[in-house]
Design a protein around this motif. Structure first.
Motif, PDB file in Angstrom:
ATOM      1  N   UNK B 131       1.631  46.530  35.869  1.00  0.00           N
ATOM      2  CA  UNK B 131       0.788  45.587  36.126  1.00  0.00           C
ATOM      3  C   UNK B 131       0.473  45.458  37.436  1.00  0.00           C
ATOM      4  N   UNK B 132      -0.818  46.131  37.681  1.00  0.00           N
ATOM      5  CA  UNK B 132      -1.135  46.447  39.055  1.00  0.00           C
ATOM      6  C   UNK B 132      -2.551  46.028  39.454  1.00  0.00           C
ATOM      7  N   UNK B 133      -3.000  45.807  40.682  1.00  0.00           N
ATOM      8  CA  UNK B 133      -4.300  45.569  40.968  1.00  0.00           C
ATOM      9  C   UNK B 133      -4.601  46.245  42.143  1.00  0.00           C
ATOM     10  N   UNK B 134      -5.973  46.500  42.296  1.00  0.00           N
ATOM     11  CA  UNK B 134      -6.245  47.162  43.593  1.00  0.00           C
ATOM     12  C   UNK B 134      -7.156  46.367  44.558  1.00  0.00           C
ATOM     13  N   UNK B 135      -6.847  46.296  45.794  1.00  0.00           N
ATOM     14  CA  UNK B 135      -7.451  45.462  46.838  1.00  0.00           C
ATOM     15  C   UNK B 135      -8.401  46.283  47.560  1.00  0.00           C
ATOM     16  N   UNK B 136      -9.433  45.845  48.326  1.00  0.00           N
ATOM     17  CA  UNK B 136     -10.160  46.472  49.353  1.00  0.00           C
ATOM     18  C   UNK B 136      -9.644  46.548  50.661  1.00  0.00           C
ATOM     19  N   UNK B 137      -8.501  46.202  50.931  1.00  0.00           N
ATOM     20  CA  UNK B 137      -7.763  46.315  52.448  1.00  0.00           C
ATOM     21  C   UNK B 137      -6.654  47.195  52.521  1.00  0.00           C
ATOM     22  N   UNK B 138      -6.504  47.933  53.724  1.00  0.00           N
ATOM     23  CA  UNK B 138      -5.345  48.967  53.562  1.00  0.00           C
ATOM     24  C   UNK B 138      -4.599  48.826  54.953  1.00  0.00           C
ATOM     25  N   UNK B 139      -4.125  50.027  55.364  1.00  0.00           N
ATOM     26  CA  UNK B 139      -3.435  50.091  56.691  1.00  0.00           C
ATOM     27  C   UNK B 139      -4.286  49.841  57.636  1.00  0.00           C
ATOM     28  N   UNK B 140      -5.783  50.106  57.672  1.00  0.00           N
ATOM     29  CA  UNK B 140      -6.520  50.083  58.714  1.00  0.00           C
ATOM     30  C   UNK B 140      -6.584  48.365  59.022  1.00  0.00           C
ATOM     31  N   UNK B 141      -6.323  47.701  58.074  1.00  0.00           N
ATOM     32  CA  UNK B 141      -6.505  46.246  58.535  1.00  0.00           C
ATOM     33  C   UNK B 141      -5.012  45.493  58.721  1.00  0.00           C
ATOM     34  N   UNK B 142      -4.253  46.456  58.784  1.00  0.00           N
ATOM     35  CA  UNK B 142      -2.578  45.847  59.137  1.00  0.00           C
ATOM     36  C   UNK B 142      -1.658  45.719  58.052  1.00  0.00           C
TER      37      UNK B 142
END
Lengths: 179, 274
Positions: B131-142
């Protein structure tokens, strides 16, 4: 060469598309695994180099996006491609009822391999869900496979003037990597 | 025949072995987000965003039309509810301020200094297994692996794969998820385990404990991944019939995972220093 360059991008689009459609249609209850049908199609219609590369990359992309253990679906898709390829060498794979039955078999094979892996690796008993999720999913895949093969048959006819004859025993008629 | 071709056989064997090595290596070492996986996630994020946006715009237009029916009655009911909740909120604000004063008196400090990173859900994984979701923030956002994700008022899960501009969140209803929790009323400690579509199961609560349906379950803060006091769910069923030392408790999550659109990632300054 362009086939191999485009393959990763097309695989990503396909996997994302099937996830998005399944989310809209079934609210995450069922997986619309078009990628599995594509692997079966590759086993029936493509030569081994092209088809196996497709199965490997598609499985890898699916692993990356589906959150499973990396390599699980890669291995399963490679196995299913080899099954499809070997079957197409010995049997006539043009009949729609055969395509539906074989897709059903492949879907169950995939689920069994996944269940065995999760049971062995994590001790998870996901077999409880089998009648609720896996059976309708397998039936859905077999029905979609018929539609997919029909559409691909028409596409081949549109692109090449007529659909490729399937003479699997001799290997002729396959869409080769040189093509 | 194709398989008689020597090169083809080598290719088949090499690819099959490669797939199996990939599987066994990742199973044994839990490698997390490798470079190739990061690239795939990064490439998939914009495609997923386009699909989700187009689907959402169509469904939103339809839902807006449907929701117009009976909107006036809903509006009246909601206004009444807002007044009730405002009165309740004042009480909670008083309680919060009191606790802050007491904390100051006792010189207690929060162990973590959190800040929130808001993110949009760009994809849901409908697989029966994870059960996973994907979000639009990553390591570039801390963001970093392991950070908790919430959707007020409750916990959603934690980050398992972090790419540069996209991340994957493992929902706490996933079967592989275990969280140390407390029953809010009795402060009894237990472990909550994901049960997929059935919500979650609260484990290791002794049969001698007084657990009732409707009790609130919150995170205990033990383990260091999730801060203390995050709302997890409500006890929906308590089974005392089962043989064994512990109760069989089903918990319904606060968050409706099928309707997640925006989430907050709790980024800690402590983690960022590492």
């Amino acid at each position: 060469m362009i086939y191999y360059l485009l393959l990763p991008f097309l695989s990503i689009i396909l996997v994302v598309l099937q996830i998005s459609i399944a989310d809209v249609l079934f609210s995450g209850r069922l997986i619309l695994e078009i990628s599995l049908i594509v692997v079966i199609y590759a086993g029936f219609r493509l030569d081994i180099i092209k088809g196996l590369t497709l199965a490997f990359i598609l499985g890898f992309v699916y692993d990356c996006l589906a959150g499973s253990v990396l390599g699980l679906f890669t291995s399963i898709y490679v196995v299913i491609f080899l099954c499809s390829f070997l079957v197409s060498m010995g049997l006539s794979t043009e009949k729609m009822y055969f395509i539906a039955l074989f897709s059903l078999f492949c879907s169950f094979l995939k689920e069994i391999l996944v269940i065995l892996f999760y049971n062995y690796a994590y001790g998870l008993d996901i077999l409880k869900k089998t009648p609720l999720i896996f059976i309708p999913q397998a039936v859905l895949i077999s029905l979609l496979a018929v539609l997919f093969f029909y559409l691909m048959h028409r596409t081949e006819g549109f692109l090449y003037g007529k659909a490729f004859p399937v003479k699997q025993r001799a290997g002729a008629g396959r869409l080769s990597s040189a093509a | 025949m194709h398989l008689r071709n020597y090169k083809n056989v080598i290719f088949v064997v090499v690819l099959l072995v490669l797939a199996l090595i990939l599987l066994s290596y990742n199973f044994k070492h839990e490698t997390g987000t490798g470079l190739v996986k990061k690239i795939v996630l990064e490439a998939a994020a914009p495609v997923q965003k386009i699909f989700v946006l187009s689907v959402k715009s169509v469904s939103d237009a339809w839902l807006r039309y449907i929701f117009l029916v009976g909107l006036e009655q809903d509006n009246r009911d909601l206004k009444k509810k807002i007044n009730e909740l405002n009165a309740e909120l004042v009480l909670y604000q008083e309680g919060y301020l009191e606790s802050q004063r007491l904390k100051k008196l006792l010189s207690l400090k929060d162990s973590h200094n959190y800040h929130f990173v808001a993110a949009q859900v760009i994809a849901r994984e409908p697989a029966a297994l994870s059960r996973t979701i994907m979000i639009n923030k990553g390591s570039a956002h801390g963001l970093k692996m392991g950070m908790p994700v919430i959707a007020p008022p409750g916990l959603v899960g934690r980050l398992t794969d972090v790419s540069w501009h996209a991340s994957k969140v493992l929902l706490f209803i996933d079967e592989s998820s275990n969280i140390d929790v407390l029953l809010q009323r009795t402060r009894t400690q237990g472990i909550i385990r994901g049960a997929g579509a059935r919500g979650c199961i609260l484990k290791y609560i002794s049969k001698t404990q007084d657990v009732k349906e409707g009790e609130v379950v919150v995170s205990s803060g033990i383990g260091g991944v999730f801060p203390k006091g995050l709302l997890i769910g409500v006890v929906s069923n308590v089974d005392r019939q089962d043989a064994g030392l512990f109760l069989k408790i089903n918990v319904t999550p606060f968050v409706d995972f099928t309707k997640l659109e925006e989430v907050l990632v709790l980024a800690t300054e402590e983690e960022e220093k590492h």
